[in-house]
Write a protein that holds these residues in place. Structure first.
Motif, PDB file in Angstrom:
ATOM      1  N   CYS A  66       3.948  13.727  72.772  1.00 40.10           N
ATOM      2  CA  CYS A  66       4.220  14.175  74.140  1.00 40.10           C
ATOM      3  C   CYS A  66       2.934  14.302  74.940  1.00 40.10           C
ATOM      4  O   CYS A  66       2.883  13.920  76.115  1.00 40.10           O
ATOM      5  CB  CYS A  66       4.966  15.511  74.116  1.00 40.10           C
ATOM      6  SG  CYS A  66       5.544  16.063  75.744  1.00 40.10           S
ATOM      7  N   ARG A  67       1.884  14.818  74.314  1.00 41.80           N
ATOM      8  CA  ARG A  67       0.603  14.950  75.025  1.00 41.80           C
ATOM      9  C   ARG A  67       0.092  13.582  75.477  1.00 41.80           C
ATOM     10  O   ARG A  67      -0.378  13.422  76.605  1.00 41.80           O
ATOM     11  CB  ARG A  67      -0.430  15.608  74.117  1.00 41.80           C
ATOM     12  CG  ARG A  67      -0.198  17.097  73.864  1.00 41.80           C
ATOM     13  CD  ARG A  67      -1.373  17.714  73.114  1.00 41.80           C
ATOM     14  NE  ARG A  67      -1.114  19.088  72.742  1.00 41.80           N
ATOM     15  CZ  ARG A  67      -0.657  19.473  71.536  1.00 41.80           C
ATOM     16  NH1 ARG A  67      -0.428  18.553  70.598  1.00 41.80           N
ATOM     17  NH2 ARG A  67      -0.437  20.745  71.276  1.00 41.80           N
ATOM     18  N   ARG A  70       2.184  12.260  78.385  1.00 42.15           N
ATOM     19  CA  ARG A  70       1.932  12.921  79.659  1.00 42.15           C
ATOM     20  C   ARG A  70       0.630  12.469  80.326  1.00 42.15           C
ATOM     21  O   ARG A  70       0.424  12.714  81.509  1.00 42.15           O
ATOM     22  CB  ARG A  70       1.921  14.447  79.481  1.00 42.15           C
ATOM     23  CG  ARG A  70       3.329  15.015  79.305  1.00 42.15           C
ATOM     24  CD  ARG A  70       4.156  14.838  80.569  1.00 42.15           C
ATOM     25  NE  ARG A  70       5.555  15.185  80.383  1.00 42.15           N
ATOM     26  CZ  ARG A  70       6.531  14.311  80.219  1.00 42.15           C
ATOM     27  NH1 ARG A  70       6.253  13.012  80.212  1.00 42.15           N
ATOM     28  NH2 ARG A  70       7.779  14.712  80.073  1.00 42.15           N
ATOM     29  N   GLU A  71      -0.214  11.812  79.580  1.00 37.44           N
ATOM     30  CA  GLU A  71      -1.438  11.266  80.183  1.00 37.44           C
ATOM     31  C   GLU A  71      -1.141  10.070  81.070  1.00 37.44           C
ATOM     32  O   GLU A  71      -1.918   9.738  81.966  1.00 37.44           O
ATOM     33  CB  GLU A  71      -2.430  10.862  79.086  1.00 37.44           C
ATOM     34  CG  GLU A  71      -3.003  12.047  78.316  1.00 37.44           C
ATOM     35  CD  GLU A  71      -3.953  11.592  77.222  1.00 37.44           C
ATOM     36  OE1 GLU A  71      -4.163  10.361  77.091  1.00 37.44           O
ATOM     37  OE2 GLU A  71      -4.485  12.454  76.496  1.00 37.44           O
ATOM     38  N   ASN A  74       5.553  10.389  83.390  1.00 38.87           N
ATOM     39  CA  ASN A  74       6.346  11.601  83.610  1.00 38.87           C
ATOM     40  C   ASN A  74       7.769  11.438  83.099  1.00 38.87           C
ATOM     41  O   ASN A  74       8.673  12.167  83.524  1.00 38.87           O
ATOM     42  CB  ASN A  74       6.380  11.945  85.106  1.00 38.87           C
ATOM     43  CG  ASN A  74       5.031  12.411  85.620  1.00 38.87           C
ATOM     44  OD1 ASN A  74       4.334  13.174  84.946  1.00 38.87           O
ATOM     45  ND2 ASN A  74       4.648  11.956  86.797  1.00 38.87           N
ATOM     46  N   ASP A  94       5.004  23.874  77.269  1.00 35.73           N
ATOM     47  CA  ASP A  94       3.644  23.941  77.836  1.00 35.73           C
ATOM     48  C   ASP A  94       2.975  22.575  77.894  1.00 35.73           C
ATOM     49  O   ASP A  94       2.169  22.308  78.789  1.00 35.73           O
ATOM     50  CB  ASP A  94       2.773  24.905  77.021  1.00 35.73           C
ATOM     51  CG  ASP A  94       3.067  26.368  77.323  1.00 35.73           C
ATOM     52  OD1 ASP A  94       3.787  26.625  78.317  1.00 35.73           O
ATOM     53  OD2 ASP A  94       2.593  27.240  76.566  1.00 35.73           O
ATOM     54  N   ILE A  95       3.284  21.688  76.943  1.00 40.57           N
ATOM     55  CA  ILE A  95       2.616  20.386  76.928  1.00 40.57           C
ATOM     56  C   ILE A  95       3.381  19.327  77.725  1.00 40.57           C
ATOM     57  O   ILE A  95       2.983  18.165  77.757  1.00 40.57           O
ATOM     58  CB  ILE A  95       2.397  19.881  75.487  1.00 40.57           C
ATOM     59  CG1 ILE A  95       3.730  19.642  74.777  1.00 40.57           C
ATOM     60  CG2 ILE A  95       1.516  20.842  74.713  1.00 40.57           C
ATOM     61  CD1 ILE A  95       3.585  19.042  73.392  1.00 40.57           C
ATOM     62  N   GLY A  96       4.497  19.734  78.348  1.00 42.99           N
ATOM     63  CA  GLY A  96       5.183  18.794  79.240  1.00 42.99           C
ATOM     64  C   GLY A  96       6.589  18.412  78.857  1.00 42.99           C
ATOM     65  O   GLY A  96       7.198  17.547  79.492  1.00 42.99           O
ATOM     66  N   ASP A  98      10.591  18.692  78.725  1.00 41.99           N
ATOM     67  CA  ASP A  98      11.525  19.131  79.760  1.00 41.99           C
ATOM     68  C   ASP A  98      12.675  19.962  79.210  1.00 41.99           C
ATOM     69  O   ASP A  98      13.302  20.719  79.949  1.00 41.99           O
ATOM     70  CB  ASP A  98      12.092  17.901  80.484  1.00 41.99           C
ATOM     71  CG  ASP A  98      11.014  17.094  81.176  1.00 41.99           C
ATOM     72  OD1 ASP A  98      10.629  17.476  82.290  1.00 41.99           O
ATOM     73  OD2 ASP A  98      10.532  16.103  80.602  1.00 41.99           O
ATOM     74  N   THR A 121      16.267  14.685  87.221  1.00 40.68           N
ATOM     75  CA  THR A 121      15.119  13.791  87.390  1.00 40.68           C
ATOM     76  C   THR A 121      15.381  12.682  88.399  1.00 40.68           C
ATOM     77  O   THR A 121      14.538  12.392  89.256  1.00 40.68           O
ATOM     78  CB  THR A 121      14.725  13.158  86.046  1.00 40.68           C
ATOM     79  OG1 THR A 121      14.507  14.189  85.081  1.00 40.68           O
ATOM     80  CG2 THR A 121      13.454  12.325  86.189  1.00 40.68           C
TER      81      THR A 121
END
Length: 228
Positions: A66-67, A70-71, A74, A94-96, A98, A121
């Motif tokens: 996930c990290r 997210r770079e 979305n 916290d790391i993105g 949903d 979304t």
């Protein structure tokens, strides 16, 4: 209407098959991967509308996946895991992430969560979406293009590229953003491939491809679909 695309990244092959069968019966297009590396390989081949992600993977950790996502993207992510501690759930958000769905879960609840997140979304899929410029009409919902009332045949990538430019009409879009959104966040597509597809679109849509009136180059940035 084009089916929503969902990627399942989970090392439980039997569960993934059950989920895939359920989602396909509801009209979704589904791909699955049993490791993070396989998941990134699938992502390199195209874009997805939602990712269902396990945490305990054989070669990595769902949080790390996930990290990295997210770079560059979305895309909505639902964590689905047997790890149900408050710390894990908080980390996931916290790391993105949903949404966070603890295992075991029912297929009915999973479908409800997926539909709710897709609505949040992308909005309701009931309304047809189309964009026009000049004598060209792009029906994004039906994936059709007409020019002067006549059908224009585009390849899958050509249409996806045009649709993305249409959704950002009169906005300059960076080359790397176009590649990420059209070919996939982890694709190895070269900028020259994008250039070729832009040329093909101009040849099919512009009166004078050498002096485009709509699909224009923004030097140092990328491209813009201009209609002013």
């Amino acid at each position: 209407m084009q089916a929503r695309r969902i990627l399942i990244i989970d090392d439980d092959a039997d569960l993934s098959m059950i989920i895939t069968d359920m989602l396909e019966s509801k009209g979704f297009e589904v791909k699955s991967a049993q490791s993070s590396s396989e998941g990134f390989d699938v992502l390199s081949q195209g874009s997805f509308d939602l990712i269902l992600l396990d945490i305990n993977l054989p070669d990595s950790d769902g949080f790390d996946v996930c990290r990295q996502l997210r770079e560059v993207s979305n895309v909505p992510v639902i964590f689905a895991s047997a790890r149900t501690s408050e710390t894990d759930r908080i980390t996931g958000f916290d790391i993105g992430g949903d949404d966070y769905l603890p295992k075991p879960y029912s297929m009915k609840e999973l479908l409800s969560r997926i539909n709710a997140l897709l609505r949040r979304t992308y909005g309701s899929s009931e309304k047809e979406k189309s964009v026009s410029f000049g004598d060209i009409c792009v029906n994004i919902t039906a994936r059709t293009v007409t020019r002067g009332g006549k059908t224009v045949n585009l390849s899958l990538r050509e249409f996806d590229l045009l649709a993305y430019l249409c959704e950002h009409k009169n906005e300059a879009v960076a080359k790397d953003k176009l590649i990420s959104e059209v070919w996939g966040a982890f694709s190895m597509v070269e900028p020259s491939t994008l250039t070729v597809h832009i040329r093909w679109l101009r040849e099919k849509l512009e009166s004078d491809p050498a002096k485009p009136a709509y699909i224009k180059t923004v030097w140092g940035v990328g491209y813009i679909l201009e209609d002013k």
